[in-house]
Design a protein around this motif. Structure first.
Motif, PDB file in Angstrom:
ATOM      1  N   VAL A 192       0.838  -1.201   0.000  1.00 53.81           N
ATOM      2  CA  VAL A 192       0.000   0.000   0.000  1.00 53.81           C
ATOM      3  C   VAL A 192       0.870   1.247   0.000  1.00 53.81           C
ATOM      4  N   ASP A 193       1.685   1.419   1.049  1.00 45.69           N
ATOM      5  CA  ASP A 193       2.594   2.562   1.121  1.00 45.69           C
ATOM      6  C   ASP A 193       3.807   2.306   0.241  1.00 45.69           C
ATOM      7  N   GLN A 194       4.290   3.373  -0.388  1.00 46.39           N
ATOM      8  CA  GLN A 194       5.391   3.226  -1.335  1.00 46.39           C
ATOM      9  C   GLN A 194       6.636   2.630  -0.694  1.00 46.39           C
ATOM     10  N   ILE A 195       6.880   2.991   0.538  1.00 46.07           N
ATOM     11  CA  ILE A 195       8.097   2.528   1.218  1.00 46.07           C
ATOM     12  C   ILE A 195       8.089   1.015   1.426  1.00 46.07           C
ATOM     13  N   GLU A 196       6.910   0.428   1.456  1.00 48.80           N
ATOM     14  CA  GLU A 196       6.794  -1.018   1.614  1.00 48.80           C
ATOM     15  C   GLU A 196       7.256  -1.755   0.370  1.00 48.80           C
ATOM     16  N   GLY A 197       7.411  -1.031  -0.732  1.00 56.39           N
ATOM     17  CA  GLY A 197       7.800  -1.656  -1.979  1.00 56.39           C
ATOM     18  C   GLY A 197       9.284  -1.914  -2.106  1.00 56.39           C
ATOM     19  N   THR A 201      12.433  -6.886   5.672  1.00 61.35           N
ATOM     20  CA  THR A 201      12.965  -7.280   6.979  1.00 61.35           C
ATOM     21  C   THR A 201      13.283  -8.769   6.953  1.00 61.35           C
ATOM     22  N   ASP A 202      13.803  -9.266   8.081  1.00 61.76           N
ATOM     23  CA  ASP A 202      14.068 -10.705   8.148  1.00 61.76           C
ATOM     24  C   ASP A 202      12.756 -11.442   8.409  1.00 61.76           C
ATOM     25  N   ILE A 203      12.834 -12.727   8.608  1.00 67.38           N
ATOM     26  CA  ILE A 203      11.647 -13.552   8.737  1.00 67.38           C
ATOM     27  C   ILE A 203      10.824 -13.206   9.972  1.00 67.38           C
ATOM     28  N   THR A 204      11.468 -12.590  10.947  1.00 64.55           N
ATOM     29  CA  THR A 204      10.749 -12.229  12.175  1.00 64.55           C
ATOM     30  C   THR A 204      10.014 -10.908  12.029  1.00 64.55           C
ATOM     31  N   GLY A 205      10.346 -10.141  10.983  1.00 59.98           N
ATOM     32  CA  GLY A 205       9.707  -8.849  10.805  1.00 59.98           C
ATOM     33  C   GLY A 205      10.152  -7.829  11.827  1.00 59.98           C
ATOM     34  N   SER A 206      11.343  -7.998  12.349  1.00 60.19           N
ATOM     35  CA  SER A 206      11.841  -7.107  13.392  1.00 60.19           C
ATOM     36  C   SER A 206      12.008  -5.692  12.851  1.00 60.19           C
ATOM     37  N   PRO A 207      11.549  -4.677  13.615  1.00 55.82           N
ATOM     38  CA  PRO A 207      11.672  -3.284  13.165  1.00 55.82           C
ATOM     39  C   PRO A 207      13.060  -2.698  13.366  1.00 55.82           C
ATOM     40  N   SER A 208      13.976  -3.471  13.935  1.00 51.35           N
ATOM     41  CA  SER A 208      15.315  -2.968  14.194  1.00 51.35           C
ATOM     42  C   SER A 208      16.010  -2.626  12.877  1.00 51.35           C
ATOM     43  N   ILE A 212      16.761  -4.518   8.650  1.00 49.77           N
ATOM     44  CA  ILE A 212      16.055  -3.934   7.509  1.00 49.77           C
ATOM     45  C   ILE A 212      17.021  -3.787   6.335  1.00 49.77           C
ATOM     46  N   ASP A 213      16.571  -4.196   5.186  1.00 50.52           N
ATOM     47  CA  ASP A 213      17.391  -4.068   3.992  1.00 50.52           C
ATOM     48  C   ASP A 213      16.613  -3.271   2.947  1.00 50.52           C
ATOM     49  N   VAL A 214      17.339  -2.694   2.005  1.00 51.53           N
ATOM     50  CA  VAL A 214      16.747  -1.880   0.957  1.00 51.53           C
ATOM     51  C   VAL A 214      16.945  -2.552  -0.391  1.00 51.53           C
ATOM     52  N   VAL A 215      15.846  -2.735  -1.105  1.00 51.42           N
ATOM     53  CA  VAL A 215      15.913  -3.267  -2.467  1.00 51.42           C
ATOM     54  C   VAL A 215      15.833  -2.090  -3.427  1.00 51.42           C
ATOM     55  N   ARG A 216      16.890  -1.865  -4.175  1.00 55.41           N
ATOM     56  CA  ARG A 216      16.948  -0.692  -5.042  1.00 55.41           C
ATOM     57  C   ARG A 216      16.246  -0.980  -6.383  1.00 55.41           C
ATOM     58  N   ASN A 217      14.939  -1.028  -6.295  1.00 56.47           N
ATOM     59  CA  ASN A 217      14.140  -1.307  -7.484  1.00 56.47           C
ATOM     60  C   ASN A 217      13.517  -0.017  -8.000  1.00 56.47           C
ATOM     61  N   GLU A 218      12.607  -0.127  -8.937  1.00 60.56           N
ATOM     62  CA  GLU A 218      11.975   1.063  -9.513  1.00 60.56           C
ATOM     63  C   GLU A 218      11.111   1.799  -8.499  1.00 60.56           C
ATOM     64  N   VAL A 219      10.574   1.076  -7.526  1.00 56.79           N
ATOM     65  CA  VAL A 219       9.779   1.726  -6.481  1.00 56.79           C
ATOM     66  C   VAL A 219      10.686   2.605  -5.620  1.00 56.79           C
ATOM     67  N   TYR A 220      11.879   2.083  -5.328  1.00 54.95           N
ATOM     68  CA  TYR A 220      12.867   2.844  -4.557  1.00 54.95           C
ATOM     69  C   TYR A 220      13.271   4.116  -5.305  1.00 54.95           C
ATOM     70  N   GLU A 221      13.534   3.984  -6.607  1.00 53.97           N
ATOM     71  CA  GLU A 221      13.919   5.137  -7.407  1.00 53.97           C
ATOM     72  C   GLU A 221      12.810   6.188  -7.438  1.00 53.97           C
ATOM     73  N   ALA A 222      11.560   5.743  -7.576  1.00 52.81           N
ATOM     74  CA  ALA A 222      10.429   6.676  -7.586  1.00 52.81           C
ATOM     75  C   ALA A 222      10.280   7.360  -6.238  1.00 52.81           C
ATOM     76  N   TYR A 223      10.565   6.612  -5.167  1.00 48.30           N
ATOM     77  CA  TYR A 223      10.467   7.173  -3.820  1.00 48.30           C
ATOM     78  C   TYR A 223      11.515   8.264  -3.619  1.00 48.30           C
ATOM     79  N   ILE A 224      12.715   8.025  -4.099  1.00 46.92           N
ATOM     80  CA  ILE A 224      13.786   9.002  -3.972  1.00 46.92           C
ATOM     81  C   ILE A 224      13.459  10.269  -4.762  1.00 46.92           C
ATOM     82  N   LYS A 225      12.968  10.090  -5.996  1.00 47.36           N
ATOM     83  CA  LYS A 225      12.668  11.240  -6.841  1.00 47.36           C
ATOM     84  C   LYS A 225      11.498  12.063  -6.311  1.00 47.36           C
TER      85      LYS A 225
END
Length: 246
Positions: A192-197, A201-208, A212-225
């Motif tokens: 739903v939210d762009q940042i979720e794209g 996170t790891d399998i536990t879904g930990s908010p630490s 948390i890792d970043v996937v530099r996909n087209e959603v990430y690029e659109a978010y930056i722009k």
């Protein structure tokens, strides 16, 4: 309405009826009794491209519409003549109030007054599917509804459209590749939210932050722009810098 008026309107109806029957005889059923292939002199109506006989198909559709309209008017005339027999001609079939003579002069087969004519469908033959197409995708559309993330009619269309449509590639001039040649191809899929794209996170879904890792996909690029969440973007760039230094 006196007898003189009734006789006048009945004469108009009979003249209208005779005119329509004459049209059917002269126009030979508007040419629809002849096969399309015979009317255009071709061996087949199938060709390398459907536009090759586009004009003929349009004319055939127009002939069908004209014939349907004449038959509809003929039915209305016959109904009006029947109302003469039972003494209800000239009265609205809904409110039973007298129809103005001016209206009957223009449309002698009218069976509604002006008020109730607008309450009746103008078209006499519409596909039932149209009841479910408004708004777009009809009752299966959940766009704009709060807390609705179901797989709806639009999602079904987009899933099928991924495999190609009748639209050529140049129809989607802004598409980045062939994976985006369908309507609203940039719509979030699975989030739903762009940042979720692009945040995972790891399998536990930990908010630490460590998990948390970043996937530099087209959603990430659109978010930056889009410059959304400036603080969050700054933290992402800091983490990237630290990672490169290591």
């Amino acid at each position: 309405m006196d007898k003189k008026d009734l006789a006048h309107f009945k004469e108009l109806l009979l003249a209208e009826r005779n005119s329509i029957l004459h049209q059917f005889q002269v126009n030979n059923s508007f040419g629809l009794d002849e096969n399309l292939n015979d009317s255009i002199g071709e061996l087949t109506s199938y060709d390398n491209h459907p536009a090759d006989i586009g004009t003929e198909v349009f004319e055939r559709g127009k002939d069908i519409a004209l014939q349907e309209n004449e038959r509809h008017i003929l039915d209305l005339v016959d109904e009006a003549l029947q109302r003469f027999e039972n003494g209800t001609y000239g009265y609205c079939v809904t409110c039973h109030q007298e129809i103005p003579k001016e209206r009957l002069e223009a449309i002698p087969y009218a069976k509604y007054c002006i008020k109730h004519q607008t309450n009746n469908e103008i078209s006499i033959q519409r596909p039932i599917e149209e009841q479910f197409l408004r708004p777009p995708f009809g009752r299966t559309s959940f766009d704009g509804k709060v807390n609705e993330t179901e797989f709806d009619g639009e999602d079904a269309w987009q899933t099928v459209a991924r495999y190609g449509t009748s639209n050529s590639a140049d129809y989607f001039a802004n598409a980045m590749d062939y994976n985006h040649t369908w309507i609203e191809s940039d719509e979030p899929d699975g989030y739903v939210d762009q940042i979720e794209g692009f945040l995972v996170t790891d399998i536990t879904g930990s908010p630490s932050v460590d998990h948390i890792d970043v996937v530099r996909n087209e959603v990430y690029e659109a978010y930056i722009k889009s410059h959304e969440g400036e603080e969050g973007i700054a933290e992402i760039h800091i983490d990237d810098k630290n990672e490169n230094e290591k």
